[in-house]
Enzyme design. Sequence first.
Site, PDB file in Angstrom:
ATOM      1  N   GLU A  45      47.484  43.843  33.463  1.00  0.00           N
ATOM      2  CA  GLU A  45      48.826  44.422  33.306  1.00  0.00           C
ATOM      3  C   GLU A  45      49.585  43.963  32.055  1.00  0.00           C
ATOM      4  OE1 GLU A  45      50.796  46.623  35.303  1.00  0.00           O
ATOM      5  OE2 GLU A  45      52.189  46.358  33.646  1.00  0.00           O
TER       6      GLU A  45
ATOM      7  N   ASP B  55      49.336  48.917  34.966  1.00  0.00           N
ATOM      8  CA  ASP B  55      48.401  49.174  36.057  1.00  0.00           C
ATOM      9  C   ASP B  55      48.777  50.433  36.845  1.00  0.00           C
ATOM     10  OD1 ASP B  55      46.657  47.105  35.637  1.00  0.00           O
ATOM     11  OD2 ASP B  55      47.695  45.712  36.947  1.00  0.00           O
TER      12      ASP B  55
HETATM   13  N1  COA Z   1      27.796  45.933  43.619  1.00  0.00           N
HETATM   14  C1  COA Z   1      27.253  45.173  42.634  1.00  0.00           C
HETATM   15  N2  COA Z   1      27.925  44.818  41.521  1.00  0.00           N
HETATM   16  C2  COA Z   1      29.191  45.233  41.410  1.00  0.00           C
HETATM   17  C3  COA Z   1      29.817  46.023  42.393  1.00  0.00           C
HETATM   18  C4  COA Z   1      29.047  46.368  43.542  1.00  0.00           C
HETATM   19  N3  COA Z   1      29.563  47.120  44.518  1.00  0.00           N
HETATM   20  N4  COA Z   1      31.068  46.271  41.998  1.00  0.00           N
HETATM   21  C5  COA Z   1      31.244  45.664  40.817  1.00  0.00           C
HETATM   22  N5  COA Z   1      30.101  45.034  40.457  1.00  0.00           N
HETATM   23  C6  COA Z   1      29.853  44.273  39.234  1.00  0.00           C
HETATM   24  C7  COA Z   1      30.014  45.079  37.978  1.00  0.00           C
HETATM   25  O1  COA Z   1      28.901  45.893  37.785  1.00  0.00           O
HETATM   26  C8  COA Z   1      30.154  43.978  36.939  1.00  0.00           C
HETATM   27  O2  COA Z   1      28.891  43.472  36.623  1.00  0.00           O
HETATM   28  P1  COA Z   1      28.377  43.217  35.106  1.00  0.00           P
HETATM   29  O3  COA Z   1      29.466  42.440  34.425  1.00  0.00           O
HETATM   30  O4  COA Z   1      27.137  42.420  35.305  1.00  0.00           O
HETATM   31  O5  COA Z   1      28.138  44.514  34.477  1.00  0.00           O
HETATM   32  C9  COA Z   1      30.863  42.864  37.727  1.00  0.00           C
HETATM   33  O6  COA Z   1      30.836  43.271  39.094  1.00  0.00           O
HETATM   34  C10 COA Z   1      32.300  42.575  37.356  1.00  0.00           C
HETATM   35  O7  COA Z   1      33.035  43.732  37.071  1.00  0.00           O
HETATM   36  P2  COA Z   1      34.294  43.655  36.093  1.00  0.00           P
HETATM   37  O8  COA Z   1      34.941  44.964  36.039  1.00  0.00           O
HETATM   38  O9  COA Z   1      33.847  43.049  34.801  1.00  0.00           O
HETATM   39  O10 COA Z   1      35.240  42.618  36.873  1.00  0.00           O
HETATM   40  P3  COA Z   1      36.076  41.383  36.321  1.00  0.00           P
HETATM   41  O11 COA Z   1      36.699  40.772  37.507  1.00  0.00           O
HETATM   42  O12 COA Z   1      35.293  40.488  35.455  1.00  0.00           O
HETATM   43  O13 COA Z   1      37.222  42.051  35.392  1.00  0.00           O
HETATM   44  C11 COA Z   1      39.084  43.524  34.972  1.00  0.00           C
HETATM   45  C12 COA Z   1      38.343  42.642  35.986  1.00  0.00           C
HETATM   46  C13 COA Z   1      40.198  44.215  35.697  1.00  0.00           C
HETATM   47  C14 COA Z   1      39.650  42.659  33.848  1.00  0.00           C
HETATM   48  C15 COA Z   1      38.092  44.541  34.377  1.00  0.00           C
HETATM   49  O14 COA Z   1      37.474  45.237  35.425  1.00  0.00           O
HETATM   50  C16 COA Z   1      38.752  45.530  33.435  1.00  0.00           C
HETATM   51  O15 COA Z   1      39.068  45.215  32.298  1.00  0.00           O
HETATM   52  N6  COA Z   1      38.939  46.773  33.888  1.00  0.00           N
HETATM   53  C17 COA Z   1      39.469  47.843  33.105  1.00  0.00           C
HETATM   54  C18 COA Z   1      40.938  47.711  32.889  1.00  0.00           C
HETATM   55  C19 COA Z   1      41.705  47.625  34.168  1.00  0.00           C
HETATM   56  O16 COA Z   1      41.654  48.469  35.025  1.00  0.00           O
HETATM   57  N7  COA Z   1      42.522  46.574  34.234  1.00  0.00           N
HETATM   58  C20 COA Z   1      43.544  46.458  35.236  1.00  0.00           C
HETATM   59  C21 COA Z   1      43.113  45.928  36.480  1.00  0.00           C
HETATM   60  S1  COA Z   1      44.490  45.968  37.532  1.00  0.00           S
END
Ligand code: COA
Length: 415
Positions: A138, A167
């Site tokens: 956010e 968000d």
């Molecule tokens: N089964 C297996 N793996 C899963 C899964 C499932 N059902 N759901 C998620 N995962 C995995 C993903 O594939 C990813 O794996 P990888 O890094 O090996 O490719 C991993 O979980 C983590 O996902 P990610 O999105 O990187 O989570 P994070 O906690 O590290 O980051 C955010 C969180 C929000 C920072 C990030 O998702 C992001 O920048 N999102 C886009 C912007 C956004 O929406 N931000 C606002 C959030 S409110």
Amino acid sequence: MKALEGVKVLDFTHVQSGPTCTQLLGFFGADVIKVERPGVGDATRKQLVDVEGADSLYFTMLNHNKRSLTLNTKNETGKEVLERLIRECDIMVENFAPGALDRMGFTWERIQELNPRMILASIKGFGPGPYADCKVYENVAQCAGGSASTTGFLDGPPVVTGAQIGDSGTGLHLALGIVTALYQREQTGRGQKVSAAMQDGVLNLCRVKLRDQQRLASGPLQEYSQFGEGVPFEDATPRAGNDSGGGQPGRILKCKGWETDKNAYTYFITQAAVWKNVCDVIGKPEWKEDENYATPKARLTRLTEVFEAVEQWTMTKTKFEVMDICNPMNIPVGPILSMKEIAEEPSLRETGTIVEVDHPQRGKYLTVGCPIKLSDSPVDVTRSPLLGEHTEEVLAGFLGYSSSEIDEIKASGAV
Ligand code: COA
């Protein structure tokens, strides 16, 4: 009948931005299936926990009107189930970090192969460009989208706002993109990719500040308080405190009780068309015809003096009395409502904007219902699902797996 009845949503979202979007689709009647990692689920289930052992309010308040399916999409059987979900659904929404969906093996090309009618909707922090690969939350979006640099007081640091414009704001933008793509699919029969970047969403909401950036080329921004105070403008849109962002000057003013009540304030707008009413209300009838005050232009250099006089009057009234007196005179004012006052406001309960929900782990809690009202599509807010609560139901009823197939899926560790 609900507006989006029959629309199937594969909800691959987490945290806040994506879940806000899919919750709205659920409010409008779509069948939203939230896919979560087995045993873990959306991280927000266990963030800001207030009731030990229960899903947090952070999670529950963003995930109403959904079903929860646990699925390990990095497991081969899990991938097969996900493929079946993609074939079955109309919309897939995700807000993983950039590249995560591709790494899982589900590129846009692959998704189109599986289901050419699929609408793939994604939220990322940034669009294509130097920051495309960044993870974003956010406040990063608020800073990168121009909100923080234009929020706060001139003599203080940039400030982020409590409204989750990065968000929830981007979730709202994405929802519009999705229903627009659904509408276009009616004509073309094809799905498409819908992308909303949080930086873009915040900037869209800060549009008036980019307006002011360009107006600076023509001279100082006269409606900003700093103009009347003789503070020179620099080369970027400044922080404007509580100045109104439009052409009608406004400020936050103290009301009766401000010494002890942090929210005993009102927003007061000196709209030009009702200037004479303002003069009458605050006991300055002589300002109606005085050339130093009678026109908006004349007042621009005296806004601080004008609002000080208005405040002398508002301090004699409660914020609600100010509202009661000014509204019949068409003077736009707004009480500063605390979250406590909002939670207790009966009219918001009556319209379904604030809803009380019962939850098996935590009992009753309040949430914000659907903020958009459709006269032909009433919203029934249902509680958020427990982790994996609908796994069997979705595998059997939605995807048509037999019970022996479900046993095999379970044995593989995919759910
Ligand atoms: N089964 C297996 N793996 C899963 C899964 C499932 N059902 N759901 C998620 N995962 C995995 C993903 O594939 C990813 O794996 P990888 O890094 O090996 O490719 C991993 O979980 C983590 O996902 P990610 O999105 O990187 O989570 P994070 O906690 O590290 O980051 C955010 C969180 C929000 C920072 C990030 O998702 C992001 O920048 N999102 C886009 C912007 C956004 O929406 N931000 C606002 C959030 S409110």
